[in-house]
Each structure stands twice: as structure tokens, then as C-alpha cells.
Design a protein around this motif. Structure first.
Motif, short mmCIF file in Angstrom:
data_model
loop_
_atom_site.label_atom_id
_atom_site.label_comp_id
_atom_site.label_asym_id
_atom_site.label_seq_id
_atom_site.Cartn_x
_atom_site.Cartn_y
_atom_site.Cartn_z
N ILE A 5 -29.66 -0.13 35.86
CA ILE A 5 -30.41 0.63 34.87
C ILE A 5 -31.62 -0.19 34.45
CG2 ILE A 5 -28.36 1.84 34.06
CD1 ILE A 5 -28.32 0.02 31.65
N PRO A 6 -32.67 0.45 33.92
CA PRO A 6 -33.89 -0.28 33.55
C PRO A 6 -33.62 -1.35 32.48
CG PRO A 6 -34.25 2.09 33.54
CD PRO A 6 -32.77 1.89 33.68
N LEU A 7 -34.47 -2.36 32.44
CA LEU A 7 -34.32 -3.43 31.45
C LEU A 7 -34.53 -2.92 30.03
CD1 LEU A 7 -36.16 -6.36 33.28
CD2 LEU A 7 -33.69 -5.96 33.09
N THR A 8 -35.19 -1.76 29.91
CA THR A 8 -35.42 -1.18 28.59
C THR A 8 -34.22 -0.39 28.09
OG1 THR A 8 -36.42 0.74 29.66
CG2 THR A 8 -37.91 -1.01 28.93
N HIS A 9 -33.13 -0.40 28.85
CA HIS A 9 -31.91 0.32 28.49
C HIS A 9 -30.71 -0.61 28.55
CE1 HIS A 9 -34.72 3.53 29.44
NE2 HIS A 9 -33.85 4.44 29.01
N PHE A 10 -29.61 -0.16 28.01
CA PHE A 10 -28.37 -0.91 28.14
C PHE A 10 -27.20 0.07 28.25
CE2 PHE A 10 -29.13 -0.50 23.58
CZ PHE A 10 -27.91 -0.10 23.08
N ARG A 11 -26.10 -0.42 28.79
CA ARG A 11 -24.92 0.43 29.01
C ARG A 11 -23.86 0.12 27.97
NH1 ARG A 11 -23.59 3.44 33.19
NH2 ARG A 11 -25.13 2.43 34.54
N LEU A 12 -23.32 1.17 27.37
CA LEU A 12 -22.25 1.02 26.40
C LEU A 12 -20.91 0.87 27.10
CD1 LEU A 12 -23.24 3.85 23.90
CD2 LEU A 12 -23.50 1.40 23.50
N PRO A 13 -20.08 -0.07 26.70
CA PRO A 13 -18.73 -0.15 27.26
C PRO A 13 -17.90 1.04 26.78
CG PRO A 13 -18.97 -1.68 25.42
CD PRO A 13 -20.34 -1.10 25.68
N ASP A 14 -16.80 1.29 27.45
CA ASP A 14 -15.92 2.41 27.09
C ASP A 14 -14.47 1.95 27.10
OD1 ASP A 14 -15.06 4.92 26.43
OD2 ASP A 14 -15.42 5.82 28.39
N PRO A 15 -14.11 1.03 26.21
CA PRO A 15 -12.76 0.46 26.24
C PRO A 15 -11.66 1.45 25.90
CG PRO A 15 -13.95 -0.28 24.30
CD PRO A 15 -14.95 0.41 25.17
N CYS A 309 -18.65 8.97 16.49
CA CYS A 309 -19.90 8.24 16.74
C CYS A 309 -20.83 9.02 17.66
CB CYS A 309 -19.59 6.88 17.34
SG CYS A 309 -18.87 5.71 16.15
N PHE A 310 -20.29 9.86 18.52
CA PHE A 310 -21.10 10.66 19.42
C PHE A 310 -21.29 12.09 18.94
CE2 PHE A 310 -19.13 7.37 22.09
CZ PHE A 310 -20.27 6.78 22.62
N GLU A 311 -20.36 12.60 18.15
CA GLU A 311 -20.42 14.00 17.73
C GLU A 311 -21.26 14.20 16.46
OE1 GLU A 311 -16.58 15.94 17.69
OE2 GLU A 311 -15.91 14.75 19.42
N SER A 312 -21.46 13.15 15.70
CA SER A 312 -22.36 13.22 14.55
C SER A 312 -23.71 12.66 14.99
CB SER A 312 -21.82 12.40 13.38
OG SER A 312 -22.06 11.01 13.58
N ALA A 313 -24.69 12.72 14.09
CA ALA A 313 -26.02 12.19 14.39
C ALA A 313 -26.18 10.76 13.89
CB ALA A 313 -27.09 13.08 13.77
N ARG A 314 -25.10 10.12 13.48
CA ARG A 314 -25.15 8.82 12.83
C ARG A 314 -25.87 7.76 13.66
NH1 ARG A 314 -24.60 6.27 7.80
NH2 ARG A 314 -23.73 4.19 8.08
N TYR A 315 -25.51 7.63 14.93
CA TYR A 315 -26.04 6.55 15.74
C TYR A 315 -26.93 7.00 16.89
CZ TYR A 315 -22.47 3.96 13.21
OH TYR A 315 -21.70 3.40 12.22
N ILE A 323 -25.08 10.79 25.70
CA ILE A 323 -24.84 9.35 25.77
C ILE A 323 -23.36 9.06 25.93
CG2 ILE A 323 -24.97 7.21 24.43
CD1 ILE A 323 -27.66 8.25 23.34
N GLN A 324 -22.52 9.87 25.31
CA GLN A 324 -21.07 9.69 25.48
C GLN A 324 -20.68 9.82 26.94
OE1 GLN A 324 -18.56 12.69 23.63
NE2 GLN A 324 -16.97 11.16 23.21
N ARG A 325 -21.32 10.73 27.65
CA ARG A 325 -21.03 10.91 29.08
C ARG A 325 -21.64 9.82 29.93
NH1 ARG A 325 -22.72 16.12 27.78
NH2 ARG A 325 -24.68 15.75 28.89
N GLU A 326 -22.91 9.55 29.71
CA GLU A 326 -23.66 8.65 30.60
C GLU A 326 -23.51 7.18 30.21
OE1 GLU A 326 -25.02 9.85 33.25
OE2 GLU A 326 -24.62 11.94 32.70
N ARG A 327 -23.28 6.89 28.93
CA ARG A 327 -23.10 5.53 28.40
C ARG A 327 -24.36 4.69 28.48
NH1 ARG A 327 -18.60 6.47 25.70
NH2 ARG A 327 -18.50 4.22 25.30
N VAL A 328 -25.51 5.29 28.72
CA VAL A 328 -26.76 4.54 28.83
C VAL A 328 -27.66 4.88 27.65
CG1 VAL A 328 -28.84 4.15 30.22
CG2 VAL A 328 -26.62 4.43 31.34
N VAL A 329 -28.21 3.84 27.01
CA VAL A 329 -29.01 4.00 25.80
C VAL A 329 -30.34 3.28 25.97
CG1 VAL A 329 -29.07 3.61 23.30
CG2 VAL A 329 -26.88 4.01 24.44
#
Length: 358
Positions: A5-15, A309-315, A323-329
Motif C-alpha cells: 500500500i502507498p506510504l501515505t496509507h497504513f493498514r489496520l490490524p484485525d485481531p 468504531c466502524f459503524e459510527s462516524a467517530r473515527y 475501511i472495516q472491509r479493506e483495513r486501509v486508511v
């Protein structure tokens, strides 16, 4: 992998991907939300702008995801508790230690005297707290009330310590940070709705096995919140109290490696909880039924928080489900304050639709 993924992005873990407890929403969500929202709005505690941002976070959704199996009245207690936590955070987040202390004293006094009118001219947080607790104790066992007062007091006192860290720009080491953060995140008083109708002997409630399972869920709540809030916190320059920053500094890791470390650590925490659940001793038939209900309740907090965290607009603003599906931000640009307004710095990657709600 992160390198793809681009350096301007990061991947969220999914523990929690294989967490045995599925996402469940309380059947009375719409009704409970309407009641809890009306309760808060009646105080006019926030400016219209702050209230709109607060409403987008939908803390009643959080309550109904955390406590989906409770009856309607106790679910409302859960929703109002989430609102109380975040209202408290709203007023204390920019304060130093002494500034937070004045709010802590008001809140703790209101909890200890729920039937006593609040003093004239007092900050509205006192009446919000009093009315929450006055309603909650109607359906709470004596034991659950004791535990809540104790754990909420510990939480509030820890927030003072966090504020002092913030004022002094202190970044703790991993172990020291997690010990404090398990308190400041509020998971222990957040277990209140799970035990409202439970009355376990103290020897059972404080058994090392149950205490360890509470600690593990508390740690999961910290890791979930910190991982998903990191982007907006680093953009605002408030990421010193975040496990991602703590890991980067102590372990000398870049952001991708720090997130991978946090994800692995978190997965091990969840695996230990599942293992502990399978090894719980028997406390006798009557107690075992209550212990099972309690354990199921706190386990739902892991899935409920992750989903919210994904269903509200909080983050993640309007892009949470994607983002919940792709995990890339996309990494948010640093913000600077110009004329009292937070403005993106000229340098830095594009926001790409991520929304800073708070």
C-alpha cells in the motif's frame, strides 16, 4: 501486506477477526436511543456544533452493541453510561490535572448522593451524573453498585493522571502506559450493565480467574480504541497517550511495524481470554450460572466496541464500513491552529475522505 500500500496509507490490524462472539445489536436499539438521546439533549450541555458532532458518534449505538442481550431498561443504563463517559471526556480532554480534579469531585459527589439535588450554579456534569445514577440503581444489585462506585472512582482519578501526562508531554513505556490506560479507558466501570442483576459472592467476583478475564477485556478495549483513534490523534498532536505511539517510541518502530506489533499483542490477549474461559473453575451451580452470564457479557464488549468504531462516524467518518472491509486508511495530515481553527498543514498526504469528528 503493508509494503503493498502507498506510504501515505497504513493498514489496520484485525485481531478480533475470529472472535467467537458475533456482532449483535440490541433489539430495542431505536427506542433506547431515542430515550437516551432525549435525556442528554434535555441538559443543553453542549454547543450546537459540539452536539451535532457528538450525535454523529451515536453512543447509544455503542451501548446497544456492547450490551445486546440485556433487557430494555438495563440497555438504556448502558447507553446512558456510554454518554456519561464521553461527556466527561468532552469536558476534561483539554484540561490539566487540577482542571480535571474539579470535574472529578463533582461527578464522584453526584454518584455518592444520587437523591440529593445538585448545588445551584454547579457545572451541568453534576446533574447529568446524578440523574444517570439515580435511574441506574433502580435495577442494580447492591454488589454491582459497590463495584461501580469503586471502579468509576479509580477511572476518574486516573484521568487526572492522564491529564498531567498530557500537560507535561510525558509518553510512558508500554507496561506503565497499559496499567494506566486500563483505568482511563473506563472498561471496569463499563462492565456495570453486565452485572446489574448479578449478585456474586465477593470471593467469586474477585477470584483471580475472573479478575484476569476482566483485565484481558479491559486491555482489548484499550488496544481497539487506541488503534482506531490513532489517526485523528496523531493529526491533532494528541497521540502521546496511545499504544501505537508508545510502541513506536519504546520499540523504535515505524508506524507499519508498530501497528503489526499492536495487532499481534492484541490477538494474544484475546486468545488468552478464550483459554481462560475454558479453564474457569466451578463455584457451585448457582454461582456458575451467574458467572457464565457475566463472562458472556464482558466478552461482547470486545466485539461491540470493534463494530461501533466502524459503524459510527467517530473515527472514520462516512467511510467506516469500507475501511472495516479493506483495513486501509489514509494518513491524516498534521493539524495546526490558526485563529482558533484547526487547519491541515500544507505538507502531508491528502485526507481522502477520512473525517475528524471530534
Amino acid at each position: 501486506m503493508q509494503s503493498q500500500i502507498p506510504l501515505t496509507h497504513f493498514r489496520l490490524p484485525d485481531p478480533a477477526a475470529k472472535w467467537p462472539w458475533p456482532r449483535t445489536l440490541h433489539a430495542n436499539y431505536a427506542e433506547v436511543k431515542a430515550e437516551a438521546d432525549a435525556w442528554l439533549h434535555g441538559f443543553n450541555a453542549l454547543s450546537s456544533k459540539a452536539q451535532r458532532a457528538f450525535d454523529k458518534c451515536d453512543f447509544s449505538l455503542l451501548g446497544c452493541l456492547l450490551y445486546p442481550h440485556l433487557d430494555k431498561e438495563r440497555a438504556r443504563t448502558g447507553c446512558e453510561l456510554m454518554i456519561l463517559f464521553f461527556i466527561f471526556d468532552e469536558f476534561t480532554d483539554q484540561e490539566d490535572g487540577p482542571g480535571v480534579r474539579k470535574y472529578v469531585d463533582i461527578v464522584l459527589d453526584a454518584l455518592r448522593n444520587p437523591h440529593v439535588p445538585r448545588p445551584a450554579g454547579e457545572h451541568v456534569l453534576g446533574e447529568i451524573t446524578r440523574t444517570f445514577w439515580e435511574r441506574a440503581i433502580k435495577t442494580a444489585t447492591a454488589a454491582s453498585q459497590r463495584h461501580f462506585i469503586q471502579t468509576f472512582s479509580e477511572y476518574a482519578e486516573a484521568v487526572i493522571e492522564e491529564a498531567s501526562d498530557r500537560a507535561n508531554e510525558r509518553v510512558r513505556g508500554i507496561d506503565d502506559y497499559l496499567a494506566l490506560r486500563r483505568l482511563t479507558a473506563g472498561p471496569y466501570p463499563g462492565f456495570l450493565p453486565c452485572e446489574l442483576r448479578i449478585d456474586l459472592p465477593e470471593a467469586v467476583y474477585n477470584h483471580p480467574a475472573l479478575a484476569n478475564m476482566r483485565r484481558l477485556v479491559a486491555e482489548s478495549i484499550v488496544l481497539t480504541n487506541d488503534t482506531y483513534s490513532y489517526n485523528i490523534e496523531q493529526a491533532a498532536g494528541h497521540d502521546g497517550h496511545n499504544i501505537v505511539t508508545v510502541a513506536m517510541r519504546e520499540l523504535h518502530l515505524a508506524l507499519p511495524a508498530a501497528l503489526e506489533w499492536v495487532g499481534t499483542y492484541h490477538a494474544n490477549v484475546l486468545a488468552e481470554f478464550v483459554e481462560c474461559r475454558g479453564e474457569l473453575p466451578s463455584f457451585g451451580a448457582a454461582a456458575d450460572a451467574q458467572v457464565a452470564e457475566y463472562v458472556e457479557g464482558i466478552a461482547m464488549a470486545v466485539r461491540g466496541l470493534d463494530a461501533w468504531c466502524f459503524e459510527s462516524a467517530r473515527y472514520f467518518g462516512a467511510r467506516g464500513r469500507e475501511i472495516q472491509r479493506e483495513r486501509v486508511v489514509g494518513l491524516l495530515p498534521k493539524m495546526v491552529v490558526v485563529g482558533g481553527l484547526a487547519t491541515p498543514m500544507m505538507a502531508g498526504p491528502a485526507v481522502e475522505g477520512n473525517s475528524v469528528v471530534v
